[in-house]
Scaffold this active site. Sequence first.
Site, short mmCIF file in Angstrom:
data_model
loop_
_atom_site.label_atom_id
_atom_site.label_comp_id
_atom_site.label_asym_id
_atom_site.label_seq_id
_atom_site.Cartn_x
_atom_site.Cartn_y
_atom_site.Cartn_z
N ASP A 34 -11.51 -48.47 -19.55
CA ASP A 34 -11.87 -47.28 -18.77
C ASP A 34 -12.23 -47.59 -17.31
O ASP A 34 -12.59 -48.71 -16.96
CB ASP A 34 -13.09 -46.60 -19.41
CG ASP A 34 -12.75 -45.90 -20.71
OD1 ASP A 34 -11.67 -46.16 -21.27
OD2 ASP A 34 -13.59 -45.09 -21.16
N HIS A 51 -14.11 -51.93 -20.16
CA HIS A 51 -13.96 -51.40 -18.79
C HIS A 51 -13.30 -52.41 -17.85
O HIS A 51 -13.69 -53.58 -17.83
CB HIS A 51 -15.34 -51.05 -18.20
CG HIS A 51 -15.97 -49.85 -18.86
ND1 HIS A 51 -16.62 -49.94 -20.06
CD2 HIS A 51 -16.03 -48.54 -18.48
CE1 HIS A 51 -17.07 -48.73 -20.40
NE2 HIS A 51 -16.72 -47.87 -19.47
ZN LIG Z 1 -15.98 -44.04 -17.72
#
Ligand SMILES: [Zn+2]
Length: 299
Positions: A94, A240
């Site tokens: 992400d 991430h």
């Molecule tokens: Zn996010």
Amino acid sequence: MTTPSDGVLTGGHASDKAAPWPAYLTASVAWHAGAGVFAIAAPASWPWAVAAIAANHAALTAGGLWPRSRWLGSNWTRLPAHAAARREIGITIDDGPDPAVTPAVLDLLDAHPAKATFFCIGTEARAHPALCREIVRRGHSVQNHSDRHSPGFSLLGPKAMGREIAAAQASLAEITGELPRYFRAPAGLRNPFLAPVLQRLDLQLVSWTRRGFDTVRREPTDVLARLARGLAAGDILLAHDGNAARTQDGSPVLLAVLPELLARARSLGLVAVTLPASSLHSRSDDAVSPAEATASASP
Ligand SMILES: [Zn+2]
């Protein structure tokens, strides 16, 4: 915009979804109406009606603050059963694309080899369109993680929430040539207005089975342990590339974690695939479901 190469267009999973308002919200509306009728019929009991409505609002709020809940509508916390049966897992990455992290992530994925889904932010995709295209070119998937990743996303009203998601949808489709089919809320936080917006844009909400907390945890062994705990077919893992925490030597945590995570997956006979690939009912073109066949045939 070109046609997605896997032959499954945006409508391919629409039949999996229920009405625009989840049953829980319909029940909430009925609950409010019932409390109102009760208060009118028995005015002295109005505190009970107020308490009933307050309890309902508390439940809706809790449902939005709990990323993996299904109280506010359909929400993937695992891959579909047919994907789990194929021993697939979904690695989702992400907050990118991030030029300082994403290229190295792509190289690590290639080396193993594994495919991943990148939930990209609209503003970041517009800032780094070539990198966004490179993700797709290397066989991965770019999906919608809102336009600005605002901390106040879950406080937006229906119109603003719709604009936020539609803006990212338009940018990502224009940049990559593929219309996203999946949405992940910033920090996983939602409110009851989200489900109708996702229905209108034909987006499936996806949360996760486990997350590594790799935006705040700097120790790779800690992040790896969180992601790999009980690793099994059908898991959706959250990591991430954007907003990535840095290890003590200054490198993004994901880069330190990914090789060992992918090695463990392989040792368990698990295959990392994109979310669109996981939603295919069969790897062979002649065995797609009627819904997918209809979607593929439509213009
Ligand atoms: Zn996010």
